[in-house]
Design a protein around this motif. Structure first.
Motif, PDB file in Angstrom:
ATOM      1  N   SER A   3     -11.357   4.932  -4.956  1.00  0.00           N
ATOM      2  CA  SER A   3     -11.694   3.551  -4.250  1.00  0.00           C
ATOM      3  C   SER A   3     -12.665   4.013  -3.209  1.00  0.00           C
ATOM      4  O   SER A   3     -12.779   5.195  -2.834  1.00  0.00           O
ATOM      5  N   ALA A  31      -0.024  -4.740  -3.461  1.00  0.00           N
ATOM      6  CA  ALA A  31      -1.185  -3.904  -3.473  1.00  0.00           C
ATOM      7  C   ALA A  31      -0.746  -2.630  -3.306  1.00  0.00           C
ATOM      8  O   ALA A  31      -1.451  -1.909  -2.231  1.00  0.00           O
ATOM      9  N   GLU A  72      -2.677   0.497  -9.292  1.00  0.00           N
ATOM     10  CA  GLU A  72      -1.714  -0.497  -9.092  1.00  0.00           C
ATOM     11  C   GLU A  72      -1.125  -1.301 -10.254  1.00  0.00           C
ATOM     12  O   GLU A  72       0.187  -1.415 -10.506  1.00  0.00           O
ATOM     13  N   SER A 124       0.764  -1.266   0.116  1.00  0.00           N
ATOM     14  CA  SER A 124       0.218   0.049  -0.184  1.00  0.00           C
ATOM     15  C   SER A 124       0.992   1.270  -0.055  1.00  0.00           C
ATOM     16  O   SER A 124       1.668   1.342  -0.891  1.00  0.00           O
ATOM     17  N   SER A 158      -8.144  -8.929  -1.449  1.00  0.00           N
ATOM     18  CA  SER A 158      -8.505  -7.660  -1.023  1.00  0.00           C
ATOM     19  C   SER A 158      -7.217  -7.143  -0.854  1.00  0.00           C
ATOM     20  O   SER A 158      -6.219  -7.483  -1.045  1.00  0.00           O
ATOM     21  N   HIS A 159      -7.322  -5.811  -0.357  1.00  0.00           N
ATOM     22  CA  HIS A 159      -6.115  -5.058  -0.086  1.00  0.00           C
ATOM     23  C   HIS A 159      -5.266  -5.643   0.901  1.00  0.00           C
ATOM     24  O   HIS A 159      -4.195  -5.574   0.875  1.00  0.00           O
ATOM     25  N   ASP A 217      -9.199  -5.059  -4.849  1.00  0.00           N
ATOM     26  CA  ASP A 217      -8.920  -4.171  -3.738  1.00  0.00           C
ATOM     27  C   ASP A 217      -9.996  -2.859  -3.710  1.00  0.00           C
ATOM     28  O   ASP A 217     -10.041  -2.462  -4.861  1.00  0.00           O
TER      29      ASP A 217
END
Length: 238
Positions: free
Chosen positions: A110, A90, A197, A68, A215-216, A189
């Motif tokens: 997002s 991610a 990404e 992240s 997922s994230h 995500d």
């Protein structure tokens, strides 16, 4: 001097180094040296300087792994001499002179953006500064939709805030221009648009793996696949 690089894991916002636990266990089983220091989460320049200082004090080569916001940090810290590879999980992959806000702004936002809760923290000799967390009720769907509910409740309660100023700071360097990189895209995500990404990974000419439905919190939900990509980077840079 070890010829097997040490893996330095950099967590992102709204999390801590415990999120790497499953990945650490995988790497340790293979005898790969690994360290997961705390990320201060106070600003791009200062956090990257901290990561760089940790890397520089490790004997031998280092592979930096960023999740992240941690991806933005390894992009800058990766210019450290003994860093031999970058792995984005991610993550944001910034260009030199670019901010998180600028990169995100090129793509649809997002669900994270509308579910941030603002707090303040004291700054010595100055006005209080802003920091953000994810609203607890939104945390499971935004951050960790493929993680068991009882785990996401704990993660939501234990999340660490990110200084709001970090979104506007620009990257002082882009280490992927001179260091090989790998990227794992989390296909589902909801914290970072997967298109962000993909764009960053392609621009960096990274070796890409995409996990559909992840997922994230892919390092929590799919630690083996994350560790597999890191192993690939370690082998390539050994």
């Amino acid at each position: 001097m070890s010829t097997t690089p040490t893996v330095l894991l950099v967590h992102g916002a709204f999390a801590d180094a415990a999120g790497w636990s499953g990945v650490i266990a995988e790497l340790q089983r293979d005898g790969i040296p690994v360290i997961a220091p705390p990320n201060p989460l106070r600003g791009l320049a200062s956090d990257a300087a901290y990561v760089a200082s940790v890397a520089a004090q490790i004997d031998g080569p280092v592979v930096l792994v960023g999740h992240s916001y941690g991806g933005a940090l390894i992009t800058v810290a990766g210019v450290t001499e003994n860093v031999v590879g970058l792995v984005y999980v991610a993550a944001y992959v910034l260009e030199e002179g670019e901010s998180l806000g600028e990169l995100q702004g090129r793509f649809p936002l997002s669900p994270l953006v509308s579910n941030l809760k603002q707090w303040t923290y004291p700054v010595p000799g100055g006005e209080p500064a802003a920091e953000v967390t994810i609203a607890e009720d939104a945390f499971p769907s935004v951050f960790a939709a493929d993680v068991p509910a009882e785990v996401t409740k704990v993660l939501a309660a234990a999340q660490r805030p990110l200084a709001a100023a970090a979104f506007e700071e620009t990257a002082a360097a882009a280490a992927w221009r001179t260091k090989p990189s790998w990227a794992l895209i989390a296909g589902a995500d909801n914290a970072i648009n997967p298109e962000v990404e993909r764009f960053g990974a392609k621009r960096a000419d990274a070796t890409v793996v995409e996990i559909e439905g992840a997922s994230h919190a892919v390092a929590v939900s799919r630690p083996k696949e994350v560790a597999d990509l890191i192993r690939t980077a370690v082998r390539a840079t050994s």
